[in-house]
Design a protein around this motif. Structure first.
Motif, PDB file in Angstrom:
ATOM      1  N   ALA A  81       0.846  -1.187   0.000  1.00 18.76           N
ATOM      2  CA  ALA A  81       0.000   0.000   0.000  1.00 18.76           C
ATOM      3  C   ALA A  81       0.884   1.241   0.000  1.00 18.76           C
ATOM      4  CB  ALA A  81      -0.919   0.006   1.218  1.00 18.76           C
ATOM      5  N   LEU A  82       0.729   2.061  -1.024  1.00 19.86           N
ATOM      6  CA  LEU A  82       1.458   3.323  -1.162  1.00 19.86           C
ATOM      7  C   LEU A  82       0.448   4.464  -1.190  1.00 19.86           C
ATOM      8  CD1 LEU A  82       4.037   2.205  -3.865  1.00 19.86           C
ATOM      9  CD2 LEU A  82       4.588   2.892  -1.517  1.00 19.86           C
ATOM     10  N   PRO A  83       0.897   5.699  -1.042  1.00 16.29           N
ATOM     11  CA  PRO A  83      -0.054   6.819  -1.077  1.00 16.29           C
ATOM     12  C   PRO A  83      -0.941   6.827  -2.324  1.00 16.29           C
ATOM     13  CG  PRO A  83       2.058   7.573  -0.271  1.00 16.29           C
ATOM     14  CD  PRO A  83       2.259   6.145  -0.695  1.00 16.29           C
ATOM     15  N   LYS A  84      -0.446   6.310  -3.430  1.00 20.01           N
ATOM     16  CA  LYS A  84      -1.225   6.327  -4.674  1.00 20.01           C
ATOM     17  C   LYS A  84      -2.231   5.185  -4.745  1.00 20.01           C
ATOM     18  CE  LYS A  84      -0.706   6.577  -9.697  1.00 20.01           C
ATOM     19  NZ  LYS A  84       0.252   6.601 -10.840  1.00 20.01           N
ATOM     20  N   GLY A  85      -2.029   4.117  -4.007  1.00 18.03           N
ATOM     21  CA  GLY A  85      -2.939   2.985  -4.064  1.00 18.03           C
ATOM     22  C   GLY A  85      -2.296   1.712  -3.563  1.00 18.03           C
ATOM     23  N   VAL A  86      -3.016   0.601  -3.717  1.00 20.01           N
ATOM     24  CA  VAL A  86      -2.557  -0.710  -3.262  1.00 20.01           C
ATOM     25  C   VAL A  86      -2.324  -1.599  -4.472  1.00 20.01           C
ATOM     26  CG1 VAL A  86      -3.095  -2.723  -1.842  1.00 20.01           C
ATOM     27  CG2 VAL A  86      -3.913  -0.461  -1.148  1.00 20.01           C
ATOM     28  N   GLY A  87      -1.212  -2.317  -4.470  1.00 17.08           N
ATOM     29  CA  GLY A  87      -0.904  -3.168  -5.606  1.00 17.08           C
ATOM     30  C   GLY A  87      -0.267  -4.474  -5.201  1.00 17.08           C
ATOM     31  N   TYR A  88      -0.329  -5.452  -6.115  1.00 14.53           N
ATOM     32  CA  TYR A  88       0.273  -6.768  -5.915  1.00 14.53           C
ATOM     33  C   TYR A  88       1.530  -6.893  -6.771  1.00 14.53           C
ATOM     34  CZ  TYR A  88      -4.331  -7.998  -4.043  1.00 14.53           C
ATOM     35  OH  TYR A  88      -5.485  -8.035  -3.310  1.00 14.53           O
ATOM     36  N   THR A  89       2.515  -7.596  -6.220  1.00 12.44           N
ATOM     37  CA  THR A  89       3.721  -7.911  -6.978  1.00 12.44           C
ATOM     38  C   THR A  89       4.275  -9.223  -6.452  1.00 12.44           C
ATOM     39  OG1 THR A  89       5.823  -7.005  -7.801  1.00 12.44           O
ATOM     40  CG2 THR A  89       5.317  -6.648  -5.479  1.00 12.44           C
ATOM     41  N   LEU A  90       5.475  -9.582  -6.883  1.00  5.69           N
ATOM     42  CA  LEU A  90       6.108 -10.825  -6.440  1.00  5.69           C
ATOM     43  C   LEU A  90       7.497 -10.531  -5.888  1.00  5.69           C
ATOM     44  CD1 LEU A  90       5.265 -13.200  -9.447  1.00  5.69           C
ATOM     45  CD2 LEU A  90       3.994 -12.951  -7.302  1.00  5.69           C
ATOM     46  N   ARG A  91       7.916 -11.361  -4.933  1.00  7.15           N
ATOM     47  CA  ARG A  91       9.257 -11.247  -4.366  1.00  7.15           C
ATOM     48  C   ARG A  91       9.816 -12.639  -4.145  1.00  7.15           C
ATOM     49  NH1 ARG A  91       9.634  -8.546   1.447  1.00  7.15           N
ATOM     50  NH2 ARG A  91       8.226 -10.298   1.834  1.00  7.15           N
ATOM     51  N   ALA A  92      11.115 -12.768  -4.363  1.00  7.47           N
ATOM     52  CA  ALA A  92      11.805 -14.028  -4.102  1.00  7.47           C
ATOM     53  C   ALA A  92      13.167 -13.712  -3.505  1.00  7.47           C
ATOM     54  CB  ALA A  92      11.962 -14.830  -5.389  1.00  7.47           C
ATOM     55  N   TYR A  93      13.755 -14.709  -2.863  1.00  4.36           N
ATOM     56  CA  TYR A  93      15.109 -14.595  -2.340  1.00  4.36           C
ATOM     57  C   TYR A  93      15.952 -15.697  -2.965  1.00  4.36           C
ATOM     58  CZ  TYR A  93      13.097 -11.561   1.260  1.00  4.36           C
ATOM     59  OH  TYR A  93      12.444 -10.540   1.918  1.00  4.36           O
ATOM     60  N   ARG A  94      17.092 -15.296  -3.486  1.00  2.68           N
ATOM     61  CA  ARG A  94      18.023 -16.244  -4.098  1.00  2.68           C
ATOM     62  C   ARG A  94      19.449 -15.853  -3.701  1.00  2.68           C
ATOM     63  NH1 ARG A  94      13.748 -18.162  -4.944  1.00  2.68           N
ATOM     64  NH2 ARG A  94      12.943 -19.180  -6.840  1.00  2.68           N
ATOM     65  N   GLN A  95      20.360 -16.790  -3.858  1.00  9.91           N
ATOM     66  CA  GLN A  95      21.764 -16.473  -3.586  1.00  9.91           C
ATOM     67  C   GLN A  95      22.258 -15.429  -4.581  1.00  9.91           C
ATOM     68  OE1 GLN A  95      24.066 -20.081  -3.526  1.00  9.91           O
ATOM     69  NE2 GLN A  95      23.275 -20.691  -1.525  1.00  9.91           N
ATOM     70  N   ALA A  96      23.099 -14.538  -4.076  1.00 11.88           N
ATOM     71  CA  ALA A  96      23.582 -13.434  -4.906  1.00 11.88           C
ATOM     72  C   ALA A  96      24.291 -13.932  -6.159  1.00 11.88           C
ATOM     73  CB  ALA A  96      24.521 -12.551  -4.093  1.00 11.88           C
ATOM     74  N   THR A  97      24.908 -15.115  -6.086  1.00  9.19           N
ATOM     75  CA  THR A  97      25.622 -15.661  -7.243  1.00  9.19           C
ATOM     76  C   THR A  97      24.662 -16.149  -8.332  1.00  9.19           C
ATOM     77  OG1 THR A  97      25.739 -17.787  -6.075  1.00  9.19           O
ATOM     78  CG2 THR A  97      27.651 -16.309  -5.911  1.00  9.19           C
ATOM     79  N   GLU A  98      23.381 -16.292  -8.005  1.00 12.56           N
ATOM     80  CA  GLU A  98      22.399 -16.783  -8.968  1.00 12.56           C
ATOM     81  C   GLU A  98      21.651 -15.647  -9.676  1.00 12.56           C
ATOM     82  OE1 GLU A  98      19.692 -19.381  -7.028  1.00 12.56           O
ATOM     83  OE2 GLU A  98      21.234 -20.578  -6.056  1.00 12.56           O
ATOM     84  N   ILE A  99      21.862 -14.433  -9.228  1.00 12.28           N
ATOM     85  CA  ILE A  99      21.044 -13.312  -9.695  1.00 12.28           C
ATOM     86  C   ILE A  99      21.881 -12.274 -10.436  1.00 12.28           C
ATOM     87  CG2 ILE A  99      19.588 -11.385  -8.946  1.00 12.28           C
ATOM     88  CD1 ILE A  99      18.299 -14.132  -8.729  1.00 12.28           C
ATOM     89  N   THR A 100      21.363 -11.838 -11.577  1.00 19.30           N
ATOM     90  CA  THR A 100      21.954 -10.695 -12.281  1.00 19.30           C
ATOM     91  C   THR A 100      21.231  -9.436 -11.819  1.00 19.30           C
ATOM     92  OG1 THR A 100      22.459 -12.041 -14.225  1.00 19.30           O
ATOM     93  CG2 THR A 100      22.380  -9.637 -14.519  1.00 19.30           C
ATOM     94  N   PRO A 101      21.929  -8.472 -11.223  1.00 20.05           N
ATOM     95  CA  PRO A 101      21.257  -7.269 -10.722  1.00 20.05           C
ATOM     96  C   PRO A 101      20.504  -6.536 -11.830  1.00 20.05           C
ATOM     97  CG  PRO A 101      23.516  -7.403  -9.912  1.00 20.05           C
ATOM     98  CD  PRO A 101      23.382  -8.466 -10.959  1.00 20.05           C
ATOM     99  N   THR A 102      19.439  -5.859 -11.437  1.00 17.76           N
ATOM    100  CA  THR A 102      18.651  -5.108 -12.394  1.00 17.76           C
ATOM    101  C   THR A 102      19.479  -3.983 -13.005  1.00 17.76           C
ATOM    102  OG1 THR A 102      16.513  -4.000 -12.721  1.00 17.76           O
ATOM    103  CG2 THR A 102      17.732  -3.451 -10.713  1.00 17.76           C
TER     104      THR A 102
END
Length: 308
Positions: A36-57
């Motif tokens: 919930a943000l001042p503009k509204g409420v929204g859905y998204t996804l989150r995951a946790y992975r080892q840093a070696t498995e992820i390419t940063p955005t």
């Protein structure tokens, strides 16, 4: 009586939500999140992975901040935002200190100064040794634990995708559009199986960022530890995953807002630590905390891409 019924109803509702949570999310190690943000409420996804498995955005296309210091120099916004010793306002201790500072003669005063300088040097040496020991312990623990787990959100190029409905979120998941989560090994499994009915958000994954500033403005007695602590956890994750430097800086270990977080956690835990934390919280500027959080929420809102 009505308040008790409402509280029980809410507790029952949260229990039903937890029981009804599909096994799918545990299998793919991804969680639906509600923000919930001042503009509204929204859905998204989150995951946790080892840093070696992820390419940063990739945030190379993000506009640079023309006035970066203006946004997160929180301590300068309120002179009361002081996290000093919680006991330095004790009148009795102050009187004793004043008496001790009055020398009997000049020679005694000089000797006292020399002793204090030696004590300061000894304390500095001990602090350095302690810091080195802590660094060695942290390094050893990190090496033993392996790569650190880091957060990943549904978004792309430093933006966060928020969907106003579960249907909109699921339509995007199944669309094949480009985003940062497509690199997860379990993404294809989720895209094939997920439905709108599967989007069940647990209470611990629901964040009310829109209420944080208002709550902090209500004064220390009205501060909601769970609300603020939970918001801090999400903000840290978003700051890291989306590479929002002002948010990372504002909540970094040792920062005023991080100290506030630690004090609230100790208060919630109770006991002697909670008592000391409550005294410590009296040193926190009632105006600077909401100002700092308003900046954080503003920076997060600026990278949100609202969908559907």
């Amino acid at each position: 009586m009505a308040a008790q019924r409402d509280a029980q109803k809410q507790a029952d509702h949260e229990e039903e939500r937890e029981v009804a949570r599909p096994q799918l999310w545990s299998d793919v190690r991804i969680d639906p999140v509600e923000i919930a943000l001042p503009k509204g409420v929204g859905y998204t996804l989150r995951a946790y992975r080892q840093a070696t498995e992820i390419t940063p955005t990739d945030v190379s296309g993000r506009e640079s901040d023309e006035f970066p210091d203006r946004h997160y120099s929180i301590a300068d916004q309120d002179e009361e935002f002081d996290f000093g010793d919680a006991f330095d306002d004790d009148p009795a201790a102050a009187r004793v200190a004043d008496e001790d500072d009055e020398p009997d003669d000049l020679e005694d005063e000089d000797d006292g100064d020399e002793d204090e300088e030696e004590d300061d040097e000894d304390e500095a040496d001990l602090d350095e040794d302690d810091e080195e020991d802590e660094e060695d312990e942290d390094a050893a623990a990190a090496a033993k634990a392996g790569p650190e787990e880091v957060p990943v959100f549904l978004g792309h190029n430093g933006t966060l995708f928020l969907f106003q409905t579960p249907e909109g979120l699921v339509d995007f998941i199944r669309s094949g559009d480009e985003h940062d989560m497509s690199q997860l090994d379990s993404w294809s499994e989720l895209a094939e199986a997920v439905t709108a009915d599967d989007v069940v958000v647990l209470p611990e994954d629901s964040y009310e960022l829109d209420l944080v500033v208002k709550n902090l403005r209500g004064g220390r007695d009205a501060w909601d530890p769970d609300l603020i602590i939970q918001a801090g956890e999400l903000a840290r994750d978003l700051g890291y995953a989306l590479r929002i430097d002002p948010v990372i800086t504002a909540l970094a270990p040792g920062s005023p807002l991080d100290d506030l977080d630690e004090a609230l956690r100790a208060t919630s835990a109770g006991g002697i630590g909670g008592f000391l934390a409550r005294r410590r919280m009296k040193k926190i500027g009632a105006e600077a905390a909401p100002l700092g959080w308003r900046t954080i929420i503003g920076k997060i809102s600026s990278v949100v891409d609202w969908r559907d």
